[in-house]
Design an enzyme around this catalytic site. Structure first.
Site, mmCIF file in Angstrom:
data_model
loop_
_atom_site.group_PDB
_atom_site.id
_atom_site.type_symbol
_atom_site.label_atom_id
_atom_site.label_comp_id
_atom_site.label_asym_id
_atom_site.label_seq_id
_atom_site.Cartn_x
_atom_site.Cartn_y
_atom_site.Cartn_z
ATOM 1 N N ASP A 84 12.375 -17.443 14.596
ATOM 2 C CA ASP A 84 11.950 -16.366 15.473
ATOM 3 C C ASP A 84 11.887 -15.075 14.659
ATOM 4 O O ASP A 84 12.796 -14.776 13.869
ATOM 5 C CB ASP A 84 12.958 -16.227 16.621
ATOM 6 C CG ASP A 84 12.567 -15.168 17.616
ATOM 7 O OD1 ASP A 84 11.605 -15.384 18.366
ATOM 8 O OD2 ASP A 84 13.244 -14.116 17.646
ATOM 9 N N GLU A 96 7.423 -16.814 12.838
ATOM 10 C CA GLU A 96 6.541 -15.767 13.345
ATOM 11 C C GLU A 96 6.410 -14.653 12.303
ATOM 12 O O GLU A 96 7.415 -14.031 11.938
ATOM 13 C CB GLU A 96 7.105 -15.170 14.633
ATOM 14 C CG GLU A 96 7.228 -16.158 15.783
ATOM 15 C CD GLU A 96 7.879 -15.534 17.004
ATOM 16 O OE1 GLU A 96 7.386 -15.772 18.120
ATOM 17 O OE2 GLU A 96 8.889 -14.816 16.842
#
Length: 696
Positions: A495, A524
């Protein structure tokens, strides 16, 4: 006879050089030597006055054991300069972490005795310990190690129970090398609970709060205690052999996948780790679960009677994953996060993106919270997936924690800030210069000294993990290796990977792939706000072994999450972006197609079906879309994602046109919004089979 001497480094006049007494500081400089710093040149006190004798003459000085230890003869090894020399023990004594340095003082003629110590550094980033941290258990003793160089005292507190003070005993640890504290408790501590208690001069930073060890492997709750579970021997089946270039990633949430009562999962497994271990589960169209039935109504949709199937033939949960033929399951965060594990309902559960402890599974998905059930049951889940040929990827949130940047909020001091405050987070003190020339301090101007206490907030959640710190980087590697070796995890989805500095990501990838080159690392390439570091953005991954989510292709296919833009699936637009995405984005940001994760739906933002409906609602033209159109557009999107160069990624339920009732960000929504309703599969079996055919 009336001559007096004034000696440099000595505050009194003396008649003779041998009348002067200096002071020393002695620290361990290697496993075999110690460094002596003196206020007077030691060569003055050699019994031979030739200059070279100061370097080579054996000084018959003694280590004096302060606690009954035997004296140790030392030899003069090397004179680094007039005020610094190295000594070694004649008998070859090794200065390892178990050598009791605090029990030995050095005596040298004309010097005041000094106690041996480990080196201390002015800058905390000078410390680096490459050994094991946390606890190591045997039936006869348990060893604890904690990195806390700024603390003046460190204690481990043992309890007999998960709460209350029953059996509380506080053990003082001893400082060893590189800012680490250690204690060996000569007892069988299996089944005991523990916390850490640091003390220091700054009572704001060390307010007497017991915290959980950052390396704890099993907690009773995010604000509870660590459990010393001893040896945990739950079997985990070996990893299936799947090369990353053949991966098809299927994202799911443990609770969402099994909480629908119509899914046939046993009641004690619904929403739990063990729910995804059950085989033979089937959709029950006549089941009605009142507490999750709501405005979405999917659980009671009628089977469409497609030839060759009936309601009892519709697989769910693990069997559905097997039926889909995916190679990897990405499990949304299961590391211990900020929630109430004792709560059995699903009204609010935050998804897991506010982590607290990275090495303990969360107990909300386990059958019990005060035992090692969370450990054994997560292992069983991973083993069950391995048994059916599916690899497991953990969704990890190492970019921040739930600890409060307000250091006065002691209720949110859980771990890192309780042992080494501010070290593990970026602040204007340890990261004073922004790569983007932003002001990193909230209380000082650009040209003023930093206050040292402002926390960076590129996560949008209050802090950023300082991955570039030596022991921060070590923690990340230790944690990843723990999951790889103890649980046989097959990959990690980061993340906000943008907040992990690129050299660290490259280093972690290299070290993890030493264990298994087929382990996948991706994430990400963005942040949740301004950060002082150069982010790990698209393009930084080139040739480094890790991959990034391709939001350019996603937005071209379905439109941006933040507006109503022209897109390919609804308008036939964005053709150039689609073409480049089909080619693996090698003309945009990748060296090889493996470096791009291609997707049109994930847990964030609206589902693809809800995105279609949102666009229809806000469009100003007269185009009318039907449910059949939505299904055809989903097929087209799946065709692009699953046949393009790169790693395809789909969310569980996407193949059924999953809806969350239009909720854009359902991280805190109840089961009625988030759960996968198996009635969708019954109603849309042709679409499910289309996805399955593309995967095959």
């Amino acid at each position: 006879h009336g001559r007096w001497l004034l000696l440099e480094g000595h505050d009194k006049l003396v008649r003779n050089v041998y009348d002067a007494f200096g002071s020393m500081k002695i620290t361990v400089s290697s496993v075999n030597t110690v460094l002596v710093k003196t206020t007077l040149p030691c060569k003055w006190f050699s019994k031979q006055h030739e200059r070279h004798s100061a370097k080579f003459h054996t000084v018959r000085s003694k280590w004096t054991g302060q606690d009954g230890g035997a004296p140790l003869d030392v030899a003069w090894v090397n004179e680094l300069d007039p005020w610094r020399l190295e000594l070694r023990c004649v008998d070859g004594t090794v200065f390892d972490e178990d050598f009791p340095v605090e029990k030995y003082a050095l005596s040298i003629p004309n010097m005041h005795d000094a106690v041996l110590s480990w080196p201390e550094f002015d800058h905390v980033d000078a410390y680096y310990y490459d050994g094991k941290l946390g606890w190591e258990y045997s039936r006869h003793s348990t060893t604890f190690r904690v990195f806390a160089p700024s603390a003046s005292v460190m204690n481990v507190v043992i309890y007999n129970s998960a709460d209350g003070d029953w059996g509380r005993h506080q053990y003082r640890m001893r400082r060893i090398m590189q800012g680490v504290w250690k204690i060996v408790i000569q007892k069988d501590l299996a089944g005991k609970y523990y916390k850490l208690l640091a003390e220091g001069d700054d009572k704001r930073l060390y307010p007497g709060v017991e915290v959980i060890d950052p390396y704890s492997r099993c907690n009773t709750a995010h604000n509870g205690r660590g459990l010393i579970y001893g040896h945990e021997n739950t079997h985990v089946s070996d990893r299936p052999h799947v090369r990353p270039e053949h991966a098809i990633v299927y994202e799911l949430h443990v609770r969402d996948a099994t909480i629908d009562g119509a899914g046939g999962v046993a009641d004690d497994g619904r929403g739990k780790y063990v729910g995804l271990t059950q085989r033979g589960t089937r959709y029950d169209p006549f089941h009605h679960d009142g507490h999750v039935a709501g405005q979405l109504g999917g659980s009671r949709m009628m089977w469409n009677g497609e030839s060759g199937s009936g309601p009892t033939d519709i697989t769910t949960a693990l069997d559905h994953i097997v039926e889909m033929g995916v190679t990897h399951v990405q499990i949304m965060p299961v590391q211990d996060f900020d929630n109430e594990e004792w709560c059995h309902g699903g009204d609010r559960y935050w998804w897991g993106y506010m982590p607290v402890h990275f090495n303990s599974p969360d107990g909300w998905y386990a059958s019990a919270t005060h035992t090692a059930a969370r450990v054994s049951e997560l292992k069983r889940l991973i083993s069950a997936l391995h048994d059916v040929g599916v690899r497991v990827i953990m969704d990890v949130v190492y970019n921040h924690t739930a600890e409060d940047s307000n250091e006065y909020n002691l209720d949110a001091r859980f771990s890192f800030n309780g042992v080494e405050p501010r070290y593990y987070y970026r602040t204007c003190g340890n990261t004073p210069v922004s790569i983007n020339n932003d002001n990193t301090c909230a209380f000082r101007g650009m040209n003023e000294p930093r206050c040292g206490a402002c926390y960076s907030n590129g996560s949008g959640c209050g802090n950023e993990f300082r991955s570039e710190a030596p022991m921060g980087r070590k923690f990340l590697l230790d944690s990843l290796l723990f999951w790889v070796n103890e649980y046989k995890v097959d990959g990690f989805r980061f993340d906000l990977l943008g907040l992990i500095d690129t050299p660290t990501v490259e280093y972690l990838t290299y070290k993890i792939k030493e264990v298994d080159p087929n382990i996948m690392i991706y994430g990400e390439p963005w942040t949740g706000g301004p950060t002082p570091i150069a982010i790990t953005d698209k393009g930084t991954q080139r040739g480094k072994g890790f991959s990034l989510f391709n939001n350019t292709l996603r937005d071209a296919l379905r439109g941006s999450p933040f507006g109503v833009d022209e897109n390919f699936l609804m308008d036939g637009g964005c053709i150039d972006h689609i073409k480049r995405g089909i080619l693996g984005s090698i003309d945009e940001f990748t060296d090889t197609p493996f470096e791009t994760i291609n997707y049109i739906e994930c847990h964030d933002n609206r589902t693809l079906y809800d995105q279609f409906r949102e666009y229809v609602h806000h469009r100003s033209d007269d185009i009318v879309y039907s449910e059949s159109d939505f299904e055809r557009m989903s097929r087209l999107g799946a065709l692009v994602v699953l046949t393009s160069q790169g790693v395809p990624f789909i969310q569980m339920g996407q193949e059924m046109l999953r809806t969350k009732g239009g909720v854009e960000n359902s991280y805190c929504s109840p089961d009625s919004v988030n759960m996968v309703r198996w009635g969708w599969k019954a109603a849309r079996m042709p679409l499910v089979r289309y996805y399955r055919g593309l995967i095959a």
